[in-house]
Design a protein around this motif. Structure first.
Motif, mmCIF file in Angstrom:
data_model
loop_
_atom_site.group_PDB
_atom_site.id
_atom_site.type_symbol
_atom_site.label_atom_id
_atom_site.label_comp_id
_atom_site.label_asym_id
_atom_site.label_seq_id
_atom_site.Cartn_x
_atom_site.Cartn_y
_atom_site.Cartn_z
ATOM 1 N N VAL A 236 0.857 -1.188 0.000
ATOM 2 C CA VAL A 236 0.000 0.000 0.000
ATOM 3 C C VAL A 236 0.895 1.240 0.000
ATOM 4 C CG1 VAL A 236 -1.807 1.282 1.193
ATOM 5 C CG2 VAL A 236 -1.819 -1.223 1.229
ATOM 6 N N ASP A 237 0.776 2.036 -1.033
ATOM 7 C CA ASP A 237 1.643 3.202 -1.212
ATOM 8 C C ASP A 237 0.936 4.461 -0.713
ATOM 9 O OD1 ASP A 237 3.453 5.086 -1.992
ATOM 10 O OD2 ASP A 237 3.690 4.336 -4.045
ATOM 11 N N LEU A 238 1.416 4.989 0.418
ATOM 12 C CA LEU A 238 0.882 6.224 0.987
ATOM 13 C C LEU A 238 1.869 7.381 0.850
ATOM 14 C CD1 LEU A 238 -0.772 4.913 4.304
ATOM 15 C CD2 LEU A 238 -1.844 5.304 2.082
ATOM 16 N N ARG A 239 2.878 7.209 0.008
ATOM 17 C CA ARG A 239 3.829 8.305 -0.197
ATOM 18 C C ARG A 239 3.112 9.496 -0.831
ATOM 19 N NH1 ARG A 239 8.315 5.140 -3.600
ATOM 20 N NH2 ARG A 239 6.344 4.375 -4.502
ATOM 21 N N ASN A 240 3.377 10.689 -0.284
ATOM 22 C CA ASN A 240 2.779 11.945 -0.760
ATOM 23 C C ASN A 240 1.271 12.003 -0.568
ATOM 24 O OD1 ASN A 240 5.341 12.904 -1.703
ATOM 25 N ND2 ASN A 240 5.109 11.598 -3.506
ATOM 26 N N TYR A 324 2.501 -4.300 3.474
ATOM 27 C CA TYR A 324 3.657 -3.407 3.419
ATOM 28 C C TYR A 324 3.137 -1.988 3.137
ATOM 29 C CZ TYR A 324 5.598 -8.016 2.459
ATOM 30 O OH TYR A 324 5.900 -9.359 2.521
ATOM 31 N N ILE A 325 3.528 -1.031 3.967
ATOM 32 C CA ILE A 325 3.059 0.343 3.818
ATOM 33 C C ILE A 325 4.245 1.232 3.462
ATOM 34 C CG2 ILE A 325 1.832 2.258 4.889
ATOM 35 C CD1 ILE A 325 0.088 -0.160 4.740
ATOM 36 N N LEU A 326 4.148 1.940 2.334
ATOM 37 C CA LEU A 326 5.201 2.852 1.902
ATOM 38 C C LEU A 326 4.855 4.268 2.339
ATOM 39 C CD1 LEU A 326 5.717 1.591 -1.784
ATOM 40 C CD2 LEU A 326 6.542 0.586 0.361
ATOM 41 N N VAL A 327 5.799 4.946 2.988
ATOM 42 C CA VAL A 327 5.558 6.291 3.518
ATOM 43 C C VAL A 327 6.750 7.184 3.212
ATOM 44 C CG1 VAL A 327 4.039 5.497 5.385
ATOM 45 C CG2 VAL A 327 6.502 5.662 5.783
ATOM 46 N N ASN A 328 6.508 8.492 3.264
ATOM 47 C CA ASN A 328 7.605 9.455 3.174
ATOM 48 C C ASN A 328 7.268 10.684 4.003
ATOM 49 O OD1 ASN A 328 5.788 10.899 1.594
ATOM 50 N ND2 ASN A 328 6.964 10.750 -0.290
ATOM 51 N N LYS A 329 8.071 11.714 3.892
ATOM 52 C CA LYS A 329 7.899 12.905 4.732
ATOM 53 C C LYS A 329 6.623 13.663 4.418
ATOM 54 C CE LYS A 329 10.659 15.849 1.666
ATOM 55 N NZ LYS A 329 11.869 16.700 1.558
ATOM 56 N N ASN A 330 5.967 13.343 3.296
ATOM 57 C CA ASN A 330 4.710 13.989 2.931
ATOM 58 C C ASN A 330 3.489 13.140 3.252
ATOM 59 O OD1 ASN A 330 6.066 16.273 1.797
ATOM 60 N ND2 ASN A 330 6.512 15.054 -0.011
ATOM 61 N N THR A 331 3.694 11.989 3.876
ATOM 62 C CA THR A 331 2.576 11.159 4.333
ATOM 63 C C THR A 331 2.041 11.787 5.615
ATOM 64 O OG1 THR A 331 3.631 9.188 3.411
ATOM 65 C CG2 THR A 331 1.869 8.845 5.016
ATOM 66 N N ALA A 332 0.794 12.282 5.593
ATOM 67 C CA ALA A 332 0.355 13.149 6.685
ATOM 68 C C ALA A 332 -1.078 12.876 7.118
ATOM 69 C CB ALA A 332 0.493 14.616 6.265
ATOM 70 N N LEU A 349 4.536 -3.927 7.717
ATOM 71 C CA LEU A 349 5.915 -3.465 7.698
ATOM 72 C C LEU A 349 5.922 -2.075 7.067
ATOM 73 C CD1 LEU A 349 8.748 -4.636 8.409
ATOM 74 C CD2 LEU A 349 8.997 -5.154 5.972
ATOM 75 N N ILE A 350 6.394 -1.082 7.804
ATOM 76 C CA ILE A 350 6.396 0.302 7.341
ATOM 77 C C ILE A 350 7.756 0.603 6.722
ATOM 78 C CG2 ILE A 350 5.846 2.675 7.946
ATOM 79 C CD1 ILE A 350 3.634 0.588 8.581
ATOM 80 N N ILE A 351 7.753 1.070 5.472
ATOM 81 C CA ILE A 351 8.993 1.253 4.719
ATOM 82 C C ILE A 351 9.049 2.678 4.171
ATOM 83 C CG2 ILE A 351 10.377 0.420 2.779
ATOM 84 C CD1 ILE A 351 8.835 -2.215 2.948
ATOM 85 N N GLY A 352 10.197 3.339 4.349
ATOM 86 C CA GLY A 352 10.366 4.674 3.777
ATOM 87 C C GLY A 352 10.957 5.665 4.752
ATOM 88 N N GLU A 353 10.345 6.845 4.822
ATOM 89 C CA GLU A 353 10.819 7.936 5.660
ATOM 90 C C GLU A 353 9.848 8.190 6.810
ATOM 91 O OE1 GLU A 353 12.614 10.442 1.817
ATOM 92 O OE2 GLU A 353 10.694 10.993 2.716
ATOM 93 N N SER A 400 15.084 5.956 1.420
ATOM 94 C CA SER A 400 14.576 7.139 0.725
ATOM 95 C C SER A 400 13.203 6.848 0.145
ATOM 96 C CB SER A 400 15.531 7.545 -0.390
ATOM 97 O OG SER A 400 15.534 6.573 -1.426
ATOM 98 N N SER A 401 12.449 7.916 -0.097
ATOM 99 C CA SER A 401 11.121 7.757 -0.675
ATOM 100 C C SER A 401 11.201 7.045 -2.029
ATOM 101 C CB SER A 401 10.460 9.125 -0.847
ATOM 102 O OG SER A 401 9.202 9.023 -1.476
ATOM 103 N N GLU A 402 12.220 7.393 -2.807
ATOM 104 C CA GLU A 402 12.360 6.813 -4.149
ATOM 105 C C GLU A 402 12.624 5.314 -4.108
ATOM 106 O OE1 GLU A 402 14.002 9.425 -3.002
ATOM 107 O OE2 GLU A 402 13.014 11.066 -4.080
ATOM 108 N N ASP A 403 13.289 4.831 -3.051
ATOM 109 C CA ASP A 403 13.682 3.416 -2.976
ATOM 110 C C ASP A 403 12.700 2.550 -2.192
ATOM 111 O OD1 ASP A 403 15.938 3.963 -4.447
ATOM 112 O OD2 ASP A 403 17.231 4.223 -2.697
ATOM 113 N N ALA A 404 11.638 3.158 -1.653
ATOM 114 C CA ALA A 404 10.743 2.414 -0.762
ATOM 115 C C ALA A 404 10.071 1.230 -1.457
ATOM 116 C CB ALA A 404 9.688 3.356 -0.179
ATOM 117 N N LEU A 405 9.589 1.433 -2.680
ATOM 118 C CA LEU A 405 8.909 0.343 -3.386
ATOM 119 C C LEU A 405 9.881 -0.794 -3.684
ATOM 120 C CD1 LEU A 405 6.400 -0.796 -4.732
ATOM 121 C CD2 LEU A 405 6.965 0.513 -6.796
#
Length: 417
Positions: A236-240, A324-332, A349-353, A400-405
């Motif tokens: 599940v991609d929650l980046r941005n 698997y949950i993808l997150v970054n600094k813009n996941t809010a 499993l939470i992956i990213g930033e 990094s956000s780019e490498d999370a997937l």
């Protein structure tokens, strides 16, 4: 903006020296010296502009330069009216600029009175009045009060608000201006869905959630497909993903959490007006429970109670595979308590930033001159007392956000081996 033309070329800029009224002399001097954002002190400008006249229409293109990035502008002028589209370099639409050829009377509004009204509304509705006693709030109000009388237009006001509020100890505090509707080139074009499901192989699926602004029906429909296909792994991609409404958020949680869970508690001004500290974890169940996917009900609870406890009741059939949950600094916002609870329960499993740390409940109030102010009206603490706002949720696997997937696929490959 003032337009300056030369044959078939033009440049444009907003008010010169506006940066000094907002940032002060020395900060504006440094900004002009070390960045290219404030040429002549203008907050916005158009460079490399060119235009051509065909019949009674002027067609124009150029590059819009601002402190938050550069965009391509493509538009036309008919009579005294400008209509234009703003695009990223990849061609995606970022917004629009419209206007009329006039020489306005400045200032456009009484911005000092406008800021006074903002302070009054904030004092009345903020989740905890103690945050208005902090040094950060004192600096913010001092800067706005000292510069507001110099503002000439709405751009000055909004830019100053965001610049000076950036260090406040809470999120979900924003000022917007209601714009007149612009002409739409294709008003019948269907809205893009917020959820996209792709099958990577027979055992792995990828679900992109752009935001939680969709409906519970949309979320349930996607998970019906996921459950029917019995994927062993779901990314599940929650980046941005900047959040959205509680309706879609809770519905997502009920499809992936397999046991009744208390997702945390919203505390309102009614609580902080009568208590010097936070409730104990064991007292959470004394608050009113909220478990329905309905935005109006949660606002009603925030208005009437000292606190509101989120309760997640799983669907009869939930997703059982590896998550698997993808997150970054813009996941809010709405994303963050879900991510936190899934991590705490070791359900995903939470992956990213580390996420944005912007988790409060807010409401929007009308001001004069078509302005609106958004104010956080309820604080939020997770089921174990953790405060997400200003802190965020740390991932299990930091990358990094780019490498999370890619990391998610690597983890799946290692499990299958």
């Amino acid at each position: 903006m003032d337009f300056e033309t030369n044959q078939d070329e033009f440049e444009a800029h907003s008010r010169k020296n506006a940066d000094r009224d907002i940032l002060g002399f020395w900060t504006s001097l440094l900004s002009r010296t070390f960045t290219k954002n404030f040429k002549n002190g203008s907050l916005l400008r158009i460079e490399n502009g060119n235009y051509q006249l065909l019949n009674d229409t002027i067609y124009l293109k150029g590059k819009l330069i601002s402190t938050i990035g550069n965009l391509n502008i493509d538009g036309f002028v008919v009579g005294d009216e400008l209509q234009s589209t703003l695009k990223y370099d990849n061609g995606n639409i970022a917004g629009n600029i419209s206007g009329n050829r006039i020489i306005p009377d400045l200032p456009l509004s009484n911005y000092k009175n406008l800021f006074h009204d903002i302070k009054v509304l904030t004092q009345k509705h903020i989740y905890n009045k103690d945050v208005l006693k902090t040094k950060e709030w004192e600096v913010f109000t001092e800067k706005m009060n000292s510069s507001a009388s110099n503002f000439q237009d709405d751009l000055d006001m909004i830019f100053a608000f965001y610049y000076h509020s950036r260090n406040l100890p809470f999120s979900h505090f924003s000022l917007t201006k209601t714009l007149k509707p612009t002409k739409k080139s294709n008003p019948t074009k269907p809205k893009k869905g917020y959820l996209t499901l792709k099958q990577k192989n027979s055992d792995t699926a990828y679900l992109k959630i752009l935001s939680f602004n969709g409906t519970s029906t949309e979320v349930d429909s996607i998970f019906k497909i996921i459950n029917e296909r019995e994927y062993g792994h779901l990314i599940v991609d929650l980046r941005n993903n900047s959040g959205g409404n509680v309706e879609a958020g809770i519905t997502f949680a009920t499809n992936v959490i397999d046991k009744v869970s208390y997702g945390g508690v919203f505390l309102t001004q009614k609580w902080f007006n009568n208590h010097s500290g936070l409730p104990q974890i064991e007292d959470y169940n004394k608050f009113a429970f909220f478990s329905e996917a309905n935005n109006d009900l949660i606002l009603e609870g925030i208005h009437k109670t000292k606190g509101l406890c989120l309760k997640v009741i799983p669907k009869e059939k939930t997703y059982k595979g590896q998550l698997y949950i993808l997150v970054n600094k813009n996941t809010a916002s709405t994303c963050e308590p879900i991510v936190y609870e899934l991590k705490k329960q070791e359900r995903a499993l939470i992956i990213g930033e580390t996420t944005a740390g912007a988790m409060l409940s807010s409401e929007t109030f009308d001001l004069d001159s078509d302005y609106k102010i958004t104010i956080p009206t309820a604080d939020y603490y997770a089921s174990d007392g953790y405060k997400i706002d200003q802190n965020g949720v740390k991932p299990n696997i930091k990358t990094s956000s780019e490498d999370a997937l890619l990391k998610a696929f690597e983890k799946i490959a290692n499990i299958e081996e």
